[in-house]
Design an enzyme around this catalytic site. Structure first.
Site, PDB file in Angstrom:
ATOM      1  N   ASP A  15       0.729  -1.247   0.069  1.00 34.94           N
ATOM      2  CA  ASP A  15      -0.171  -0.141  -0.045  1.00 34.94           C
ATOM      3  C   ASP A  15       0.856   1.175  -0.086  1.00 34.94           C
ATOM      4  OD1 ASP A  15      -2.400   0.988  -0.468  1.00 34.94           O
ATOM      5  OD2 ASP A  15      -2.668   1.267   1.940  1.00 34.94           O
TER       6      ASP A  15
ATOM      7  N   LYS B 110       1.967   4.705  -1.214  1.00 28.50           N
ATOM      8  CA  LYS B 110       1.517   5.682  -1.809  1.00 28.50           C
ATOM      9  C   LYS B 110       2.017   6.983  -0.972  1.00 28.50           C
ATOM     10  CE  LYS B 110      -2.861   4.273  -0.766  1.00 28.50           C
ATOM     11  NZ  LYS B 110      -4.317   4.459  -0.911  1.00 28.50           N
TER      12      LYS B 110
ATOM     13  N   ASN C 246       0.766   7.667   2.321  1.00 34.98           N
ATOM     14  CA  ASN C 246       1.034   6.862   3.508  1.00 34.98           C
ATOM     15  C   ASN C 246       2.595   7.190   3.916  1.00 34.98           C
ATOM     16  OD1 ASN C 246      -0.950   5.461   3.653  1.00 34.98           O
ATOM     17  ND2 ASN C 246      -0.470   3.868   2.486  1.00 34.98           N
TER      18      ASN C 246
END
Ligand code: ADE
Length: 407
Positions: free
Chosen positions: A204, A206, A209
């Site tokens: 995840d 990105k 984040n």
């Protein structure tokens, strides 16, 4: 530019994604996007899963302790002052909070249990074993300090990254210089290599984040929280994911491995250098097609090593893609990086977030900070849906102090 791309209008336009991809991304998010959710799956919880049933009565009362800092005393929602909203997402909110007694600041992620249950995410939460908890100990990963629950909510108390999201900085600056992008890419890569060494695929990565601490170092978190299409109460089940970080193999639902993280690093690096993701199109379905089929086009204005690295990361065939941290470390783009010093935080960050004090929220999007703080947060609601075993103690999960192999 990123600014436009992320504007409400652009996002709204992009919401016409075919349901296939919505479902795909949703499934992917459910599977793994939120590492913190995985953390709740303690062995205790896992053992109880069959015998008590997921929603069995909670044994310890409404508020339960967690672990990490000092002794396993009871820590409850009422032990914190909730000061400001600093992030929102489909499951709940992230707040800046102060521990009343110690006066320490934390980011507290508050999830609505009913949202998790409505979305049938509990199986993922419950069944993923949480060896992660003791494993996640790295200078560039946000740390979990406590977790506890009330009748309706789950709380995760995390390091507070006062420099805000890298996304927010890039939005305002449009692009970063190569040295600055190199520094962030190197710290992110170091964290990814650490996770891969533990057989964890982050999945995840990105910009949203990637957070900055007060010195300007990276802190990777798992908050895949979108800013648009938010349904905090979980009424609609709105999809609010973004496909721009998805590798071709994930999009095509083929088998994937840790190289999917290197693809995502390529996307992040491209965004930092060019101000928008690779394969970008205003039309989401076109962008997805581009990710799958269009050769990578790189505009002028970046160095040869940067171009080469982007080609190595954004290689559509995972087998031909850059494979591991060792390969990345020896790439010419990173020739100026001393990796040992980097992981010891001895490399001076290219940008230090200016802060007038611990609660200066200048690096956070007013879209979040202007939201009201729900008064119910510090209230220890009574009975509700229990997540048995949500909490755990440091005795069961000693922190790993030595660094595992990164490759
Ligand atoms: N936004 C999401 N998580 C955060 C954290 N740990 N610190 C600061 N802002 C955040």
């Amino acid at each position: 530019m990123v600014k436009n791309l992320r504007s409400p209008v652009a996002y709204a336009k992009m919401k016409g994604l075919m349901s296939y991809f919505s479902a795909l991304i949703k499934e992917r998010k459910a599977l793994a996007s939120d590492l913190m959710l995985k953390l709740v799956a303690s062995p205790k919880m896992y053992r109880r899963f069959d015998s008590h049933g997921f929603l069995g009565p909670e044994e310890d009362g409404a508020d339960t302790l967690c672990f990490r800092d000092a002794s396993p005393e009871k820590v409850t929602a009422a032990d914190f002052d909730y000061l400001k909203v600093i992030g929102t997402g489909s499951f709940g909110k992230v707040l800046l909070a102060r521990h009343k007694e110690s006066e320490k600041y934390y980011a507290v992620k508050v999830l609505q249990k009913h949202t998790i249950l409505q979305r049938k995410e509990q199986r993922h939460i419950m069944c993923e074993r949480s060896v992660l908890l003791r494993a996640l100990h790295h200078p560039f990963l946000v740390r979990l300090h406590y977790c506890f629950q009330t009748g309706g909510k789950l709380y995760f108390v995390l390091d507070y990254a006062s420099g805000g999201e890298l996304f927010y900085h890039l939005q305002r600056e449009h692009v970063f210089s190569e040295p600055r992008a190199r520094f962030y890419a190197a710290e992110i890569a170091s964290a990814l290599g650490y996770l891969h060494g533990l057989d964890i695929i982050y999945r995840d990565l990105k910009l949203e984040n990637v957070l900055l601490d007060r010195h300007g170092h990276i802190l990777l978190t798992d908050f895949g929280l979108c800013k648009e299409g938010i349904d905090v109460e979980g009424r609609t089940g709105t999809f609010c994911g973004t496909p721009e970080y998805l590798s071709p193999e994930v999009l095509e639902q083929r088998e994937y491995d840790r190289t999917t993280d290197w693809w995502a690093l390529g996307v992040v690096l491209h965004e930092m250098l060019y101000g928008q993701p690779p394969f970008f199109s205003e039309s989401r379905s076109r962008m997805l097609q581009n990710i799958l089929h269009q050769p990578l086009f790189l505009g002028p204005g970046i160095s040869k090593p940067a171009r080469d690295l982007l080609h190595r990361l954004l290689e559509k065939d995972p087998e031909k893609r850059l494979q591991n941290l060792a390969e990345l470390e020896s790439h010419p783009f990173f020739s100026s990086i001393n990796w040992t010093e980097l992981v010891e935080k001895k490399v001076r960050p290219p940008f230090k977030p200016s802060l007038s004090g611990p609660v200066d929220l200048v690096h956070f999007d007013p879209e979040f900070t202007q939201l009201p703080v729900p008064p119910s947060l510090g209230v220890c609601e009574g009975s509700g849906l229990a997540f048995p075993g949500f909490s755990y103690t440091s005795e069961n999960y000693p922190a790993v102090t030595s660094q595992p192999s990164q490759r």
